[in-house]
Design a protein around this motif. Structure first.
Motif, PDB file in Angstrom:
ATOM      1  N   GLU A 145       1.466  96.807 -12.759  1.00 11.90           N
ATOM      2  CA  GLU A 145       0.451  95.246 -12.804  1.00 11.90           C
ATOM      3  C   GLU A 145       1.135  94.551 -12.040  1.00 11.90           C
ATOM      4  O   GLU A 145      -0.216  93.980 -11.280  1.00 11.90           O
ATOM      5  CB  GLU A 145       0.988  94.504 -14.061  1.00 11.90           C
ATOM      6  CG  GLU A 145       0.223  95.270 -15.475  1.00 11.90           C
ATOM      7  CD  GLU A 145       1.560  94.766 -16.857  1.00 11.90           C
ATOM      8  OE1 GLU A 145       2.560  93.591 -16.885  1.00 11.90           O
ATOM      9  OE2 GLU A 145       1.509  95.229 -18.114  1.00 11.90           O
ATOM     10  N   GLU A 146       1.387  94.832 -10.913  1.00 13.89           N
ATOM     11  CA  GLU A 146       1.917  94.234  -9.745  1.00 13.89           C
ATOM     12  C   GLU A 146       1.122  94.811  -8.795  1.00 13.89           C
ATOM     13  O   GLU A 146       0.744  94.089  -7.923  1.00 13.89           O
ATOM     14  CB  GLU A 146       3.378  94.021  -9.863  1.00 13.89           C
ATOM     15  CG  GLU A 146       3.972  93.784  -8.200  1.00 13.89           C
ATOM     16  CD  GLU A 146       5.336  92.915  -8.634  1.00 13.89           C
ATOM     17  OE1 GLU A 146       5.557  92.785  -6.720  1.00 13.89           O
ATOM     18  OE2 GLU A 146       6.397  92.991  -8.977  1.00 13.89           O
TER      19      GLU A 146
ATOM     20  N   ALA B 219       5.185  97.337 -15.349  1.00  6.85           N
ATOM     21  CA  ALA B 219       5.434  96.615 -14.586  1.00  6.85           C
ATOM     22  C   ALA B 219       5.023  96.815 -13.155  1.00  6.85           C
ATOM     23  O   ALA B 219       4.494  95.704 -12.741  1.00  6.85           O
ATOM     24  CB  ALA B 219       6.825  95.798 -14.921  1.00  6.85           C
TER      25      ALA B 219
ATOM     26  N   GLU C 126       8.916  92.050  -7.722  1.00  6.89           N
ATOM     27  CA  GLU C 126       8.749  90.817  -8.240  1.00  6.89           C
ATOM     28  C   GLU C 126       9.244  91.436  -9.568  1.00  6.89           C
ATOM     29  O   GLU C 126       9.858  90.407 -10.493  1.00  6.89           O
ATOM     30  CB  GLU C 126       7.763  89.638  -7.973  1.00  6.89           C
ATOM     31  CG  GLU C 126       7.780  89.750  -6.483  1.00  6.89           C
ATOM     32  CD  GLU C 126       6.817  87.862  -6.378  1.00  6.89           C
ATOM     33  OE1 GLU C 126       5.671  88.147  -6.964  1.00  6.89           O
ATOM     34  OE2 GLU C 126       6.510  87.802  -4.647  1.00  6.89           O
ATOM     35  N   SER C 127       8.943  91.722  -9.767  1.00 10.44           N
ATOM     36  CA  SER C 127       8.092  92.583 -11.970  1.00 10.44           C
ATOM     37  C   SER C 127       9.543  93.191 -12.234  1.00 10.44           C
ATOM     38  O   SER C 127      10.045  93.752 -13.372  1.00 10.44           O
ATOM     39  CB  SER C 127       6.552  92.857 -12.487  1.00 10.44           C
ATOM     40  OG  SER C 127       6.596  93.683 -11.792  1.00 10.44           O
ATOM     41  N   THR C 128       9.733  94.478 -11.727  1.00 10.47           N
ATOM     42  CA  THR C 128      10.581  94.690 -11.761  1.00 10.47           C
ATOM     43  C   THR C 128      12.027  95.382 -10.391  1.00 10.47           C
ATOM     44  O   THR C 128      11.207  94.895  -9.369  1.00 10.47           O
ATOM     45  CB  THR C 128      10.306  96.033 -12.257  1.00 10.47           C
ATOM     46  OG1 THR C 128      11.312  97.030 -13.092  1.00 10.47           O
ATOM     47  CG2 THR C 128       9.464  96.649 -11.412  1.00 10.47           C
TER      48      THR C 128
END
Length: 342
Positions: A79-80, A76, A7-9
């Motif tokens: 973190e995700e 990213a 979702e973040s990248t």
């Protein structure tokens, strides 16, 4: 096989078996990556775990961005999926177009034994263990009673490790190939190391007259190591090698058509997921375990697996599949569809 979109990248994660406690596999980079092209990389690692009777699964992460956006994508990703990385549920390593430094935000969570990545005179200890497993397979098939000759397809850092182990087992490297072509001669590992480290894939040009890449399949050697990419050995290659034993050294290096031809001709084929068991024995070993102990453990494990599979009526490759699948079926509701073939 579950495919999860990040979702973040831009990217995805592939998890092979459901309900595994640990998922392991490379992180790859490329704007045009598609999950379907990575499925056999994932399945390869699942079968390694099956052979070594570990309730773990293969996996892979694909970052679908250009190299210029790689750093941000890795941050990213870290973190995700922090919870998965911190808990050791998902473990990865640099794959296509990535380095240890670039993937550092993810790798800092990895608690596996760092010995696997230790530098050993131009190769990693992990490369060394793969080479040891592969050459143990080759020597079992060849049963040399004197000097024996090998060819190494897709020569690279791993190929250098194989060359050294071949010498340790009384053999010589007669032929290597890279993307630049194929060269034949009598090459010692020191010469190969110097030319590879100086010139990379262009090393063949420094070693002698360069022939066509497909000449690597000539049958005038005692064993051929195959490992440049998935499906590196095609049906044509399998036909050209006649009865020469084939040792797969990277994920899905043998195509399904090649395996069918080799089996029909009763050619012994060592599965990639057998030759590569060594690193899995090192990853979770105590940090006090010495390299010599891990080398011995790798040799003993590979020899034991060969004793169980080498004389099977369907050939050693299929016998290794059956053994891995039997363990997978012991803790999964059903065996996953598709074997690790290119």
């Amino acid at each position: 096989m579950e495919i999860k979109q990040l979702e973040s990248t831009k990217g995805f994660v592939i998890y092979d078996l459901p309900n595994a406690g640990t998922y392991v596999g490379p992180t790859r980079l490329g704007a045009k990556l598609i999950p379907g092209n990575a499925e056999m990389l994932v399945r390869h690692q699942t079968y390694v775990f099956g052979l070594t009777e570990q309730q773990k699964s293969g996996a892979t992460i694909g970052l679908k961005v250009d190299a210029s956006d790689a750093e941000g994508a890795v941050v990213a990703l870290a973190e995700e999926l922090t919870d998965e990385f911190e808990s050791q549920r998902l473990l990865t390593n640099p794959g296509l177009r990535l380095s240890e430094a670039l993937l550092a935000p993810v790798l800092r969570h990895d608690k596996r034994n760092p010995i696997a990545k230790a530098e050993r005179d131009g190769v990693t200890f992990e490369d060394e263990l793969v080479a040891l497993g592969a050459v143990t397979c080759a020597s079992r098939f060849v049963k040399p009673n004197g000097t024996w000759k090998v060819a190494i397809e897709g020569f690279d850092q791993s190929g250098l490790a194989i060359a050294r182990e071949v010498e340790n087992h009384g053999g010589k490297v007669h032929r290597i190939s890279t993307a630049k072509g194929c060269v034949s001669g009598d090459f010692d590992s020191s010469t190969l190391a110097d030319t590879w480290m100086d010139s990379g894939a262009d090393c063949v040009e420094k070693l002698g007259p360069v022939g066509k890449p497909w000449e690597i399949w000539n049958s005038d050697v005692d064993a051929v190591f195959v490992g440049s990419k998935p499906g590196a050995m095609s049906g044509d290659g399998a036909t050209s090698t006649n009865d020469t034993p084939i040792i797969a050294t990277s994920a899905a290096a043998i195509s399904s058509k090649a395996l069918a031809i080799l089996r029909k001709n009763k050619v012994p084929v060592a599965a990639d997921f057998l030759s590569r068991v060594g690193p899995t024995l090192a990853w979770w070993a105590s940090e006090e375990t010495s390299p010599d102990v891990l080398r011995s453990s790798t040799t003993e494990t590979v020899i034991g697996l060969l004793e169980e599979t080498v004389d099977h009526d369907d050939g050693p490759f299929m016998a290794a599949c059956y053994k891995a699948e039997a363990f997978i079926e012991s803790w999964q509701e059903k065996r996953p569809f598709g074997r690790p073939l290119g």
